[in-house]
Design a protein around this motif. Structure first.
Motif, PDB file in Angstrom:
ATOM      1  N   ILE A   1      14.866   8.574  -6.435  1.00 31.08           N
ATOM      2  CA  ILE A   1      13.556   7.944  -6.247  1.00 31.08           C
ATOM      3  C   ILE A   1      13.532   6.646  -7.058  1.00 31.08           C
ATOM      4  CG2 ILE A   1      11.082   8.170  -6.704  1.00 31.08           C
ATOM      5  CD1 ILE A   1      11.495  11.235  -6.353  1.00 31.08           C
ATOM      6  N   ASP A   2      13.120   5.559  -6.376  1.00 29.60           N
ATOM      7  CA  ASP A   2      13.019   4.278  -7.076  1.00 29.60           C
ATOM      8  C   ASP A   2      11.662   4.165  -7.758  1.00 29.60           C
ATOM      9  OD1 ASP A   2      15.490   3.262  -6.422  1.00 29.60           O
ATOM     10  OD2 ASP A   2      14.786   2.549  -4.464  1.00 29.60           O
ATOM     11  N   ILE A   3      11.687   3.929  -9.042  1.00 25.13           N
ATOM     12  CA  ILE A   3      10.445   3.733  -9.789  1.00 25.13           C
ATOM     13  C   ILE A   3      10.160   2.245  -9.878  1.00 25.13           C
ATOM     14  CG2 ILE A   3       9.572   3.784 -12.162  1.00 25.13           C
ATOM     15  CD1 ILE A   3      10.699   6.608 -12.321  1.00 25.13           C
ATOM     16  N   ASP A   4       8.877   1.869  -9.765  1.00 20.78           N
ATOM     17  CA  ASP A   4       8.542   0.451  -9.804  1.00 20.78           C
ATOM     18  C   ASP A   4       7.939   0.093 -11.186  1.00 20.78           C
ATOM     19  OD1 ASP A   4       7.973  -2.139  -9.180  1.00 20.78           O
ATOM     20  OD2 ASP A   4       6.273  -1.680  -7.864  1.00 20.78           O
ATOM     21  N   MET A   5       6.634   0.201 -11.320  1.00 25.20           N
ATOM     22  CA  MET A   5       5.983  -0.212 -12.570  1.00 25.20           C
ATOM     23  C   MET A   5       5.865   0.988 -13.513  1.00 25.20           C
ATOM     24  SD  MET A   5       3.062  -2.422 -10.636  1.00 25.20           S
ATOM     25  CE  MET A   5       2.150  -3.053 -12.003  1.00 25.20           C
TER      26      MET A   5
ATOM     27  N   THR B   1       4.678   3.946 -11.015  1.00 28.44           N
ATOM     28  CA  THR B   1       4.449   3.927  -9.569  1.00 28.44           C
ATOM     29  C   THR B   1       5.770   4.205  -8.874  1.00 28.44           C
ATOM     30  OG1 THR B   1       4.821   1.557  -9.351  1.00 28.44           O
ATOM     31  CG2 THR B   1       2.564   2.256  -9.780  1.00 28.44           C
ATOM     32  N   LEU B   2       5.643   4.797  -7.690  1.00 30.30           N
ATOM     33  CA  LEU B   2       6.830   5.168  -6.913  1.00 30.30           C
ATOM     34  C   LEU B   2       6.432   5.186  -5.437  1.00 30.30           C
ATOM     35  CD1 LEU B   2       7.356   9.022  -7.390  1.00 30.30           C
ATOM     36  CD2 LEU B   2       5.175   7.837  -7.421  1.00 30.30           C
ATOM     37  N   PRO B   3       7.384   5.171  -4.525  1.00 33.07           N
ATOM     38  CA  PRO B   3       7.018   5.222  -3.102  1.00 33.07           C
ATOM     39  C   PRO B   3       6.221   6.497  -2.825  1.00 33.07           C
ATOM     40  CG  PRO B   3       9.329   4.625  -3.334  1.00 33.07           C
ATOM     41  CD  PRO B   3       8.845   5.019  -4.695  1.00 33.07           C
ATOM     42  N   MET B   4       5.099   6.339  -2.119  1.00 29.49           N
ATOM     43  CA  MET B   4       4.221   7.461  -1.820  1.00 29.49           C
ATOM     44  C   MET B   4       4.991   8.619  -1.173  1.00 29.49           C
ATOM     45  SD  MET B   4       0.764   7.044   0.369  1.00 29.49           S
ATOM     46  CE  MET B   4       0.265   5.489  -0.374  1.00 29.49           C
ATOM     47  N   ASP B   5       5.964   8.267  -0.295  1.00 28.93           N
ATOM     48  CA  ASP B   5       6.732   9.289   0.420  1.00 28.93           C
ATOM     49  C   ASP B   5       7.531  10.183  -0.520  1.00 28.93           C
ATOM     50  OD1 ASP B   5       5.763   8.241   2.733  1.00 28.93           O
ATOM     51  OD2 ASP B   5       7.594   7.140   3.257  1.00 28.93           O
ATOM     52  N   ASP B   6       7.816   9.672  -1.730  1.00 31.20           N
ATOM     53  CA  ASP B   6       8.620  10.455  -2.671  1.00 31.20           C
ATOM     54  C   ASP B   6       7.760  11.228  -3.660  1.00 31.20           C
ATOM     55  OD1 ASP B   6      11.008   9.610  -1.573  1.00 31.20           O
ATOM     56  OD2 ASP B   6      11.129   7.838  -2.857  1.00 31.20           O
ATOM     57  N   GLY B   7       6.428  11.139  -3.498  1.00 31.60           N
ATOM     58  CA  GLY B   7       5.514  11.742  -4.471  1.00 31.60           C
ATOM     59  C   GLY B   7       5.751  13.226  -4.673  1.00 31.60           C
ATOM     60  N   ALA B   8       5.771  13.969  -3.572  1.00 33.62           N
ATOM     61  CA  ALA B   8       5.906  15.425  -3.672  1.00 33.62           C
ATOM     62  C   ALA B   8       7.218  15.807  -4.359  1.00 33.62           C
ATOM     63  CB  ALA B   8       5.828  16.054  -2.279  1.00 33.62           C
ATOM     64  N   LYS B   9       8.283  15.083  -3.991  1.00 30.64           N
ATOM     65  CA  LYS B   9       9.607  15.371  -4.540  1.00 30.64           C
ATOM     66  C   LYS B   9       9.618  15.137  -6.055  1.00 30.64           C
ATOM     67  CE  LYS B   9      12.981  12.801  -2.994  1.00 30.64           C
ATOM     68  NZ  LYS B   9      13.990  12.148  -2.118  1.00 30.64           N
ATOM     69  N   ALA B  10       8.965  14.062  -6.484  1.00 29.11           N
ATOM     70  CA  ALA B  10       8.937  13.728  -7.914  1.00 29.11           C
ATOM     71  C   ALA B  10       8.163  14.782  -8.698  1.00 29.11           C
ATOM     72  CB  ALA B  10       8.312  12.343  -8.108  1.00 29.11           C
TER      73      ALA B  10
ATOM     74  N   ARG C   1       0.820  -1.214   0.000  1.00 28.46           N
ATOM     75  CA  ARG C   1       0.000   0.000   0.000  1.00 28.46           C
ATOM     76  C   ARG C   1       0.855   1.266   0.000  1.00 28.46           C
ATOM     77  NH1 ARG C   1      -5.197  -1.202   1.314  1.00 28.46           N
ATOM     78  NH2 ARG C   1      -5.339  -3.210   2.354  1.00 28.46           N
ATOM     79  N   SER C   2       2.147   1.099  -0.135  1.00 32.59           N
ATOM     80  CA  SER C   2       3.026   2.248   0.091  1.00 32.59           C
ATOM     81  C   SER C   2       3.343   3.020  -1.191  1.00 32.59           C
ATOM     82  CB  SER C   2       4.333   1.773   0.733  1.00 32.59           C
ATOM     83  OG  SER C   2       5.075   1.016  -0.195  1.00 32.59           O
ATOM     84  N   GLU C   3       2.771   2.591  -2.315  1.00 32.89           N
ATOM     85  CA  GLU C   3       3.114   3.258  -3.570  1.00 32.89           C
ATOM     86  C   GLU C   3       2.005   4.201  -4.045  1.00 32.89           C
ATOM     87  OE1 GLU C   3       4.422   0.450  -6.504  1.00 32.89           O
ATOM     88  OE2 GLU C   3       6.261   0.027  -5.400  1.00 32.89           O
ATOM     89  N   ALA C   4       2.400   5.107  -4.892  1.00 36.59           N
ATOM     90  CA  ALA C   4       1.446   6.009  -5.529  1.00 36.59           C
ATOM     91  C   ALA C   4       1.686   5.921  -7.034  1.00 36.59           C
ATOM     92  CB  ALA C   4       1.658   7.436  -5.051  1.00 36.59           C
ATOM     93  N   LYS C   5       0.706   6.381  -7.795  1.00 33.34           N
ATOM     94  CA  LYS C   5       0.833   6.345  -9.253  1.00 33.34           C
ATOM     95  C   LYS C   5       0.901   7.777  -9.780  1.00 33.34           C
ATOM     96  CE  LYS C   5      -2.232   5.436 -12.934  1.00 33.34           C
ATOM     97  NZ  LYS C   5      -3.401   4.686 -13.423  1.00 33.34           N
TER      98      LYS C   5
END
Lengths: 434, 434
Positions: A303-307, A325-334, A274-278
């Motif tokens: 930032i680590d990118i997943d899918m 998708t990326l870790p939710m915590d890194d969303g703002a930074k991205a 549940r820790s990722e965001a799109k």
């Protein structure tokens, strides 16, 4: 004589009574004739308490000093554990990461182990001691500063020490019984996996199974360290992570039965995250180099990118939409980094969705059994769950769903692959392809 | 540029706010152009908390592990202090005793510093850092085990580092304003001593003044380190312990006045000690070697004997009574050892009295001023206080009284030597001898 490395997490040494209980367990291994090295985490929530103290002092504490501070936690737990063992009449000596020869790079807070030189540990064992080692910490090769390995680092310490000492097994103790076919809080019929390959465990860890950190499993696979994940609150067999037969000295009726039945398991388990965001970048010019420019921009922020999914834009044929998708915590930074590069990249706008969930089905059996993917899609369709993104590896299928439907999706998949039964039975797939 | 070593005790860094306050104080020294090395104790009562934890685990924890445990306290305080300094925009790095080059013997819990090799501290200073060093701890030369110096050890760490770095001054901060002419809780008119010689401070410390440990003062005297004992809760000048003039950079109007008036002080202060007991061995055969036999018996138990008195027994001319004082905590052990040797020594019986108090008057001036002893005896006689034992050194007179009269004795002596006045005035002695 066999050598066992045992790692006890914070919940296993949360207070004086727990420490004494763990000491008894360790002494049982000595009585059985094993040499024992113990890696221990900080007691209970004490690491969090230290972080709170640091925040009281400074909003952005220097990383070097934060690592120095946090290593106090294991120093306490290892010393009291050594005392508890001594109190049972056995010799024990505690060692900091530095003393144990855990050499790392200089990345404070997330240091990587680059060498382990356990000379003092070997001497302590030769002198008849249980060697207790502080998990989660090391010393940098270049500056001799104290470093921490980041959360979950104690597991990595244990596996790295087991590798360097050529231990027969690395036992990872926590408050759960092992690796499960799914999170039992979501799937009540989930059951413990008796044995799993390094590769499958890697995929499970990468897909959100929290029981072992990815880095620790990577280390175990590289050095072929048999890992036994088990509970410090029971004597039950846990989950063996290994590609080899279980070592002679640690075989039980249960493990032998498991090994005979190994062939049957096609799907090991269902992991979720549940820790990722799109993040979707809408209206990217469909010309070569744009995707590279986008991912370079994001990578520069570490930032680590997943899918990743790329679609031809339906509205504008000359443009595409790129989602990842990326870790939710890194969303703002991205978002910040991409918006800064907007003119150069030339996209239209960014959509951000942190209400997503990822479900992954992992199993080495899917290599040889076609139809595994179809089973998942059928199950999710039957449960009226929409699939947003898909990615696959040799032994894993991952899909992104909406966050609110994730639990239903996990349950549907768990049932579809026949994992609900107490005894895992082979599911026979027909058809061609996955 | 001058180099200051500052030591802050546990009460000065008891919580986050105190740590920030101390950080500000340190930064003021940097702003004034000084290089600063800070030695810090564990926060508040945290060392006691760790000892309590150890006791919960084991009634007799192994000394090596107890030292490992206790050093966690300073690790926490030094890291957060470095963070607080960084938060004020100054560079700071923390170092364990081992990293700071504090080399000790292997006596866990009461290790002695045998060398200080502060290479990393010098580098940190050269790089513009405040260097924060964990007090109270070191690393053993032979086994590289972590050791502690025992209570008060942080003061010794500070003085030893000041000596090794050839610092201009070693400031010892605590929650009191300096060294007083007597304990202000007993003598309300007691006042702060502005300057005191190493020798006098040694006698004060040995006589029960708790502000500086004996070992720390010995170290300061051996290496001629000027020590400034002061409060972290005020900016007032404290007590300078030195035989030399106060270093140029630290002179104030107050210190200059003090140095001009130095000649006047005959008696520095009145110390007292309630921690001793008196043991009398009654009816010892009055033949050569018996006293030696008795004190060898006690010394074998590693008990420090303080005052000794031998009287001819009034009841039996062929026998004597031997009395000595010793730490109350060692009383039972001494009696046990002596009773075990009773047949060989041939004494009659043992009397034990732990209701005694010791008063000591210390002052270098008594060397050149006769009559100092008579003043004490007159004062005690006027106050109807009986003297039980007497011992003297070149610059000290100590007497044993009953415990309940000790406070009265301290007040009487303080008044008799003219120490009650705010400005110490010379007392002129007549007569011959002491």
């Amino acid at each position: 004589m066999s050598l066992v490395v045992q790692k006890f997490g914070g919940s296993s040494v949360a207070d004086a009574d727990s420490v004494k209980r763990v000491a008894k367990r360790i002494v049982e291994y000595r009585q059985a004739g094993h040499d024992v090295v113990v890696v221990v985490s900080a007691m209970g929530d004490s690491t969090d308490d230290l972080i709170d103290l640091a925040k009281e002092i400074s909003p952005v504490p220097p990383a070097r000093e934060l690592d120095m501070l946090l290593t106090a936690g294991e120093r306490i737990s290892m010393a009291v554990l050594a005392m508890a063992i001594a109190n049972l009449g056995y010799h024990a000596q505690s060692f900091t990461g530095s003393q144990a020869g855990v050499i790392t790079d200089e990345s404070f807070g997330k240091a990587r182990i680059i060498d382990v030189t356990p000379g003092r540990i070997r001497s302590a064992l030769d002198d008849g001691n249980v060697a207790i080692v502080a998990g989660f910490q090391g010393v940098s090769q270049t500056t001799k500063n104290i470093t921490t390995l980041g959360r979950g680092g104690s597991d990595t310490t244990a596996v790295a020490l087991a590798a360097a000492l050529e231990a027969d097994v690395c036992e990872i103790y926590s408050d759960v019984d092992g690796v499960f076919t799914a999170d039992p809080r979501i799937v009540p019929s989930a059951h413990k996996i008796n044995i799993i390959s390094y590769e499958e465990m890697l995929e499970m860890a990468a897909s959100g199974a929290k029981i072992l950190m990815l880095r620790c499993v990577e280390y175990a696979r590289r050095y072929r360290v048999p890992v036994h994940v088990r509970s410090s609150f029971s004597q039950h067999q846990g989950t063996w992570v290994t590609d080899a037969p279980i070592p002679e000295a640690f075989r039980t009726a249960q493990t032998e039965e498991t090994e005979e039945n190994m062939e049957q398991a096609i799907i090991s388990g269902v992991a979720h995250d549940r820790s990722e965001a799109k993040l979707t970048i809408v209206g990217v010019p469909d010309i070569p180099g744009k995707a590279a420019e986008i991912f370079r921009t994001v990578a520069r922020q570490e930032i680590d990118i997943d899918m990743i999914v790329q679609n031809i834009s339906t509205r504008d044929p000359g443009r595409t939409d790129i989602s990842f998708t990326l870790p939710m915590d890194d969303g703002a930074k991205a978002i910040e980094a991409l918006e800064a590069g907007k003119a150069s990249i030339g996209f239209d706008h960014i959509q951000y969705d942190d209400q997503i969930g990822k479900l992954s089905v992992v199993g080495a059996g899917m290599r040889s059994h076609p139809g595994v993917t179809a089973t998942l899609f059928d199950a999710l369709a039957d449960a009226h769950i929409n699939i947003d993104m898909i990615s696959t590896s040799e032994i894993r299928i991952s899909v992104v769903t909406s966050a609110e439907l994730l639990d239903d999706a996990v349950r549907a998949a768990h049932t579809a692959y026949g994992l609900d039964a107490d005894d895992t039975e082979a599911i026979v797939y027909g058809g061609t392809g996955r």
